[in-house]
Design an enzyme around this catalytic site. Structure first.
Site, PDB file in Angstrom:
ATOM      1  N   ILE A 129       0.837  -1.222   0.000  1.00 31.69           N
ATOM      2  CA  ILE A 129       0.000   0.000   0.000  1.00 31.69           C
ATOM      3  C   ILE A 129       0.864   1.261   0.000  1.00 31.69           C
ATOM      4  O   ILE A 129       0.378   2.379  -0.158  1.00 31.69           O
ATOM      5  CB  ILE A 129      -0.965  -0.037   1.199  1.00 31.69           C
ATOM      6  CG1 ILE A 129      -1.894   1.164   1.227  1.00 31.69           C
ATOM      7  CG2 ILE A 129      -0.213  -0.144   2.495  1.00 31.69           C
ATOM      8  CD1 ILE A 129      -2.826   1.206   2.425  1.00 31.69           C
ATOM      9  N   GLY A 130       2.177   1.073   0.128  1.00 33.24           N
ATOM     10  CA  GLY A 130       3.070   2.234   0.158  1.00 33.24           C
ATOM     11  C   GLY A 130       3.977   2.204   1.368  1.00 33.24           C
ATOM     12  O   GLY A 130       4.841   3.064   1.545  1.00 33.24           O
TER      13      GLY A 130
ATOM     14  N   GLY B  70       6.216   0.053   1.962  1.00 33.76           N
ATOM     15  CA  GLY B  70       7.494  -0.611   1.710  1.00 33.76           C
ATOM     16  C   GLY B  70       7.405  -2.074   2.101  1.00 33.76           C
ATOM     17  O   GLY B  70       8.391  -2.707   2.498  1.00 33.76           O
TER      18      GLY B  70
ATOM     19  N   SER C 286      -3.536  -1.799  10.149  1.00 32.79           N
ATOM     20  CA  SER C 286      -2.097  -1.936  10.422  1.00 32.79           C
ATOM     21  C   SER C 286      -1.728  -3.401  10.633  1.00 32.79           C
ATOM     22  O   SER C 286      -1.017  -3.746  11.575  1.00 32.79           O
ATOM     23  CB  SER C 286      -1.687  -1.100  11.645  1.00 32.79           C
ATOM     24  OG  SER C 286      -1.947   0.248  11.423  1.00 32.79           O
TER      25      SER C 286
ATOM     26  N   THR D  79       2.177  -6.019   7.701  1.00 34.77           N
ATOM     27  CA  THR D  79       3.533  -6.436   8.042  1.00 34.77           C
ATOM     28  C   THR D  79       3.524  -7.525   9.118  1.00 34.77           C
ATOM     29  O   THR D  79       4.171  -8.552   8.990  1.00 34.77           O
ATOM     30  CB  THR D  79       4.354  -5.211   8.489  1.00 34.77           C
ATOM     31  OG1 THR D  79       4.373  -4.287   7.409  1.00 34.77           O
ATOM     32  CG2 THR D  79       5.778  -5.597   8.843  1.00 34.77           C
TER      33      THR D  79
ATOM     34  N   GLY E 277       1.895  -3.506  14.375  1.00 29.54           N
ATOM     35  CA  GLY E 277       1.563  -2.566  13.303  1.00 29.54           C
ATOM     36  C   GLY E 277       2.042  -1.149  13.559  1.00 29.54           C
ATOM     37  O   GLY E 277       2.357  -0.762  14.677  1.00 29.54           O
TER      38      GLY E 277
ATOM     39  N   GLY F 199       1.218   1.506  10.622  1.00 34.34           N
ATOM     40  CA  GLY F 199       0.705   2.400   9.583  1.00 34.34           C
ATOM     41  C   GLY F 199      -0.255   3.448  10.102  1.00 34.34           C
ATOM     42  O   GLY F 199      -0.214   4.609   9.689  1.00 34.34           O
ATOM     43  N   GLU F 200      -1.127   3.064  10.996  1.00 36.35           N
ATOM     44  CA  GLU F 200      -2.175   3.987  11.423  1.00 36.35           C
ATOM     45  C   GLU F 200      -1.854   4.817  12.665  1.00 36.35           C
ATOM     46  O   GLU F 200      -2.149   6.010  12.691  1.00 36.35           O
ATOM     47  CB  GLU F 200      -3.471   3.197  11.663  1.00 36.35           C
ATOM     48  CG  GLU F 200      -4.064   2.648  10.385  1.00 36.35           C
ATOM     49  CD  GLU F 200      -5.110   1.581  10.641  1.00 36.35           C
ATOM     50  OE1 GLU F 200      -4.752   0.512  11.160  1.00 36.35           O
ATOM     51  OE2 GLU F 200      -6.286   1.820  10.338  1.00 36.35           O
TER      52      GLU F 200
END
Ligand SMILES: Cc1cc2nc3c(=O)[nH]c(=O)nc-3n(C[C@H](O)[C@H](O)[C@H](O)COP(=O)(O)OP(=O)(O)OC[C@H]3O[C@@H](n4cnc5c(N)ncnc54)[C@H](O)[C@@H]3O)c2cc1C
Lengths: 323, 765
Positions: B491-492, B494, B532, B535, B719, B721-722
């Site tokens: 999603i960006g 990485g 999130s 990963t 996680g 991301g969020e």
């Protein structure tokens, strides 16, 4: 998509001929605003006459007396970077240098900047048949008007979008227009017109006319400054801007021009503020008086009363910076 | 999100060192049989790759324009699709006439909706496919729709008023049968603990404030879109999506075909932020429509939404009006929190914001929470980076600041006093140091001159979610080259680089020696990127699959080294006898010994088990400059301190955090979906008047990661991301307060609102 012709002109005469030849032809300089209009279905020209390729319209020149001439095709980036302009006409360099974004300034021309159409969202959305597009209402009146005008409104209320126009009017610039009837030179302050003259236009550019040059009289003995308020630092228009140019005589102001941007349907001369300055020494007191007087006659709409305060603050600040 | 605390029997027990390196805790975890001993605090010093900074593999492709996004897909004979959206906010479709559109030369297929009710402007009405984007645009404009218009309501606060036009008639509202709906207001959903009345009675000081946030849109740089390509019954869909498998599922069901017939590919994508979790979008079925158009036309169809459509029907973060009442003892100990939230997700439910109130300051014994959903005739929301939490934290953390002011306590001390997470407790000091907390104004606004600087902070939280339905495949080829395969999309974050880091750690080679293949339903299944989870859901399966492959490699290497496979180790690109490192083969040499062509191992993720913490902690600090004459706010610096278990790739992890702060500052200062109250359509459906932060507004952004062994899976990865967007809005508002003494309770904090708050503050003084 509406099909149109793209015609490149190499001289102004050729550009005028190309314009005249086909009805519903329009000029394109940098194209920033023209392309937007095409994409939003706001215009449907038969021909785009591209004048980016016209030679001789992209020079900046200062004569021996200090009079400045800027070709209509000079980009905002070049105006902002020009050493003579930065030194003698700092308000203009600053207004052009803070406009939009680096990418846009590298493409946008100063001529196109003066002639760009308003950004009012009702005007820019095809679905709103507003008075600027030949409809019969200004949706901003009862709608969302936080960015609309506090001066010179009615029957339409969009702010004039040009940053460059504000200092140019303050410097007493004039515009050279070449048209079918010959060439005329118009003071910038008279070029722009209120919507009660014609809500569908912002200036008196005639049919088939081309803006070729901007002339700014020598700034000798003048002090000037510019400032603006921005919600977003880049990629955006200011919400209010102000340019001030004064001439002093023996410690007090002899003449002054105070011009406001983004608060009126045209670059707005705050004449009461100018009057408040004349005869006074530049300083905190006269700055305050000018700031207060600058909002004389303001008629805020439902959501833009804050612009009144911003005008006062900005004019005060710009005048004070000259002291 | 599925989450299991304990593996199903049979299980293996591992004794581990969990938590922060500065405070190791003995812990026993129960992993599913066959799982590996988890990486814990004892693994941390020996990591070769985990937690080190690696530039993302696809960086060069992206900056040189070679990365293929959905937008870049071009197939032979491909047509261009275009959606037609409703132009009114509420009413009924009387007729849709596509004759003119169909008659236009170049038009190959049209679609129109069967549903008659219009509840928001931008809702799907029709679509066309044509030989060029220009013809498609013209055709779309030729579709004639007749409506019967109905009264509508455009905004949260107006929708709550008595007599406001109803978005849904009885029984139609989303959110289930048993919810109470009055007017446009559904709820409340209640939560809490203890007795707030008793708590407030003990309080030495109480504050109560109401905060407001407008609708915020995801504004992904790549708009939603697909390319749909049928070859017989076989459908290939290139999609800018956060879930290739979810898209496959949704499309297979909608098109009534077997899942095996549908392949979904997302090689690269230009942002999702939660809006690309559905097969199409929450407010549009464009992907399904594109597939239908492609079938009808017998040619591939590319259908990308334009920016205007993107703003209307692809989701948004709900607006919210939140009232927070907090009581505390003189020393700052909280005695009660009452939290009431009204949120509008447009025509959707799920506008809750109470996550932070439910999770932060868990030692406070008395909490009362009520969350209401308010319907408006605007596009449905979609999850947006920690859904509801940024809104909730803005209110709660602004209120905490107001309480600190009233008590005369440093706002940081107030938080420390009530801190319930040992992780966040450890995050304060690094943040304080990085921002220079001591530089803040002792008294808010107490600096000379019109341009005032100030520093503020706020906390945020998120959760450890994991998706157990993951398989990963790792291949070691005879020439020593290594590939890994996961269906999950990048999603960006990485993702593909991070997975290589995990495999590299296990295989003892460099991450750059591994090629990651992601974002394709031809690869083993992986989760959607939401919550999130990507990963930390995939990493443990990567480790398992890499471990399997390594074991097979050791078997062939052992013979050559005249050793037992159990004696071998791999590190630094070598396979060697652990007790005698001189007896070594290079990884390549070892691979060359394999009898066949490839060692190919797949592994399923084992179930999630006990974690050290179930929540993720975060705290943020902001320094701002406010021009008190013009109301302009510039953020100068932000510091975010976060935990994410063990970071995999510290470079891309910090990227996530910095990106979240940028998105959060943008939300705080600029973003505002504006809908005309009389016509009911969005007036800023673009990125010009819908303002997102520009490069010139950028500030110094610092991310500090606090690694901790959180367990839950064999990598101790959680996680990230969020969570880092959750505190940002509050941190900026609190910094503005510290700079000026003006309290901004409504977003975005534009000059008009700043000036109004300054005037209010002056009136109080
Ligand atoms: C995101 C964004 C932010 C912006 N911010 C600012 C800002 O802060 N301040 C600001 O002032 N502007 C701003 N702009 C507007 C931009 O500066 C103008 O659109 C640009 O200057 C127009 O110049 P152009 O050469 O591209 O004109 P064009 O788009 O080519 O032309 C504009 C108009 O002028 C006419 N025209 C052009 N040249 C001539 C001529 N020589 N004679 C007669 N008619 C002519 C065209 O027919 C057309 O009607 C912004 C634009 C964007 C997209």
């Amino acid at each position: 998509m509406h099909n149109f012709e793209l015609a490149k002109a190499y001289t102004t005469t050729q550009a005028r001929d190309l314009l005249a030849e086909k009805p519903n032809s329009i000029l394109k300089a940098g194209g920033i605003d023209v392309i937007d209009h095409l994409k939003q279905h706001l215009i449907a020209p038969n021909r785009l006459v591209d004048i980016k390729s016209v030679s001789g319209l992209d020079d900046i020149d200062v004569d021996r007396d200090g009079n400045l001439r800027i070709g209509a095709l000079v980009t905002l980036a070049r105006v902002a970077a020009d050493e003579d302009i930065k030194k003698d006409f700092p308000a203009l360099a600053q207004a052009c240098g803070e406009a939009a974004s680096p990418q846009i300034r590298n493409v946008a021309t100063i001529g196109g900047n003066l002639l760009q159409r308003p950004r009012c969202w009702y005007y820019r959305l095809e679905s709103y048949k507003c008075i600027k597009k030949g409809g019969d209402t200004c949706f901003a009146i009862a709608g969302m008007n936080r960015y609309n005008v506090i001066f010179g409104g009615g029957p339409a209320y969009p702010p004039h979008p040009s940053s460059a126009a504000v200092p140019l009017v303050a410097y007493g610039a004039s515009l050279v227009l070449e048209g079918p009837e010959g060439t005329r030179t118009v003071p910038a302050g008279e070029f722009f017109v209120l919507p009660d003259v014609d809500p569908e236009r912002e200036n008196t550019l005639g049919e088939g006319e081309i803006l070729t040059e901007i002339r700014v009289p020598a700034a000798a003995g003048k002090k000037s400054a510019y400032a603006e308020v921005r919600e977003r630092a880049g990629f955006d228009w200011p919400v209010v801007s102000a340019a001030v140019a004064v001439e002093e005589d023996g410690g007090s102001v002899k003449s002054a021009r105070i011009v406001l941007g983004q608060v009126a349907t045209i670059p707005w001369r705050a004449t009461k503020a100018e009057e408040a300055l004349v005869g006074q020494p530049l300083g905190a007191a006269s700055a305050e008086a000018a700031g207060q007087a600058a909002v004389d006659g303001a008629e805020p709409m439902t959501d833009n009363g804050y612009k009144v305060d911003l005008v006062t603050a900005l004019v005060r600040r710009v005048v004070a910076s000259l002291a | 999100m599925p989450q299991e605390d304990k593996a199903q029997e049979p299980s293996v027990t591992f004794k581990v060192k969990a938590g922060l390196p500065s405070d190791p805790q003995e812990m026993e975890v129960h992993a599913a049989e066959g799982d590996l001993k988890p990486w814990d605090l004892e693994s941390l010093p020996g990591f070769q790759h985990m937690g080190k900074p690696y530039p993302r593999f696809d960086g060069p492709l992206k900056v040189t324009g070679r990365a293929r996004y959905t937008y870049d897909i071009k197939l032979p004979g491909m047509l261009y699709g275009r959606m037609v959206g409703a132009t009114i906010p509420a009413g009924t479709i009387v007729s849709i006439d596509t004759t003119k559109a169909e008659a236009l030369p170049g038009v190959k297929a049209v679609w129109s909706t069967e549903s008659k009710k219009v509840r928001f402007a931008g809702q799907d009405v029709a679509a066309v496919a044509a030989v060029s984007p220009e013809v498609a645009m013209d055709a779309a404009r030729l579709v004639e729709v007749t409506y019967e218009e109905k009264p509508f309501i455009h905004e949260l606060r107006a929708a709550m008023e008595d007599g406001a036009p109803l978005v849904f008639t009885e029984g139609e509202a989303p959110g289930g049968e048993d919810q109470r709906v009055r007017g446009n207001v559904a709820g409340p959903r209640r939560g809490g603990r203890g007795n707030v009345a008793a708590g407030f009675a003990q309080a030495a000081a109480t504050i109560e404030s109401t905060y407001y946030l407008p609708v915020h849109t995801h504004s992904c740089l790549e708009t939603h879109g697909v390319v749909a390509h049928w070859e017989g019954e076989q459908l290939t869909v290139y999609s800018s999506t956060q879930g290739v498998y979810a898209t496959r599922e949704g499309l297979a069901e909608a098109l009534e075909t077997d899942r095996k017939n549908v392949r979904v590919i997302c090689e690269h994508m230009g942002g999702g932020f939660g809006s690309k979790l559905s097969p199409s979008a929450t407010g549009s079925a464009f992907a399904m429509v594109a597939c239908k158009l492609a079938k009808k036309a017998g040619a591939p169809v590319k259908l990308m939404l334009d920016r205007h459509q993107e703003q209307l029907c692809t989701g948004n973060a709900p607006s919210a009006q939140i009232t927070v009442k907090i009581g505390a003892k003189k020393d700052g100990t909280l005695t009660a929190v009452e939290y009431t939230s009204y949120g509008s997700a447009g025509v959707a439910g799920g506008a809750g914001t109470a996550g932070p109130a439910n999770t932060l300051y868990a030692n406070n014994p008395n909490l009362k929470v009520e969350e209401y959903a308010v319907f408006t005739n605007t596009g449905p929301s979609a999850p947006l980076r920690a859904p509801g939490h940024s809104q909730g934290a803005f209110a709660l953390e602004s209120a905490m600041d107001e309480l600190a002011e009233k008590l005369g306590i440093d706002p940081l001390e107030l938080r420390k006093k009530n801190e319930s997470s040992p992780i966040r407790a450890a995050e304060y000091d690094p943040g304080v140091k990085a921002i220079g907390w001591e530089r803040r104004n002792k008294k808010a606004g107490d600096t000379p001159g019109p341009k005032k600087r100030g520093i503020g902070m706020a906390n945020g939280n998120w959760y450890v979610f994991a998706n157990p339905n993951v398989t990963v495949e790792v291949k070691i080829h005879r020439d020593g080259s290594v590939e890994l395969f996961s269906g999950s999309q990048d999603i960006g974050t990485g993702f593909r680089t991070a997975m290589a880091v995990v495999a590299a750690e296990e295989l003892g080679i460099a991450p750059t020696d591994i090629t990651s293949h992601v974002g394709d339903t031809q690869y083993p299944q992986g989760p959607s990127s939401g919550g999130s989870v990507t990963t930390n859901s995939v990493a443990p399966a990567v480790r398992l699959a890499a471990n399997e492959a390594k074991k097979k490699l050791f078997e062939v290497a052992a013979k050559a080294l005249d050793a037992d496979p159990g004696e071998l180790k791999s590190e630094g690109g070598k396979v060697f006898v652990a007790a005698d490192p001189a007896r070594a083969l290079s990884f390549k040499e070892a691979a060359s010994k394999m009898p066949g062509e490839v060692i190919d191992c797949s592994a399923d993720r084992k179930t999630q088990y006990e974690t050290f913490r179930r929540d993720l902690a975060g705290t943020q600090f902001a320094e701002v400059e406010v021009d008190t004459e013009t109301g302009e706010v510039r953020v100068l610096k932000m510091v975010s301190v976060n935990d994410c278990g063990f970071p995999v790739n510290s470079l891309t992890a910090k990227n996530q955090v910095i990106g979240a702060m940028i998105q959060g500052v943008s939300w705080a200062l600029l973003e505002d979906r504006i809908v005309d109250p009389n016509v009911g359509t969005m007036v800023n459906p673009n990125l010009e008047a819908y303002k997102i932060l520009s490069p010139k507004d950028m500030f110094e952004a610092e991310s500090i990661l606090v690694p901790q062994a959180n367990l839950g899976n064999n990598t101790s990865v959680a996680g990230l991301g969020e969570p880092p967007i959750v505190p940002t809005l509050g941190a900026v508002a609190n910094a503005i307060y510290n700079a000026t003494g003006a309290r901004l309770r409504e977003l975005p904090m534009t000059p008009d609102r700043v000036l109004a708050a300054l005037a209010e503050a002056e009136g109080r003084a």
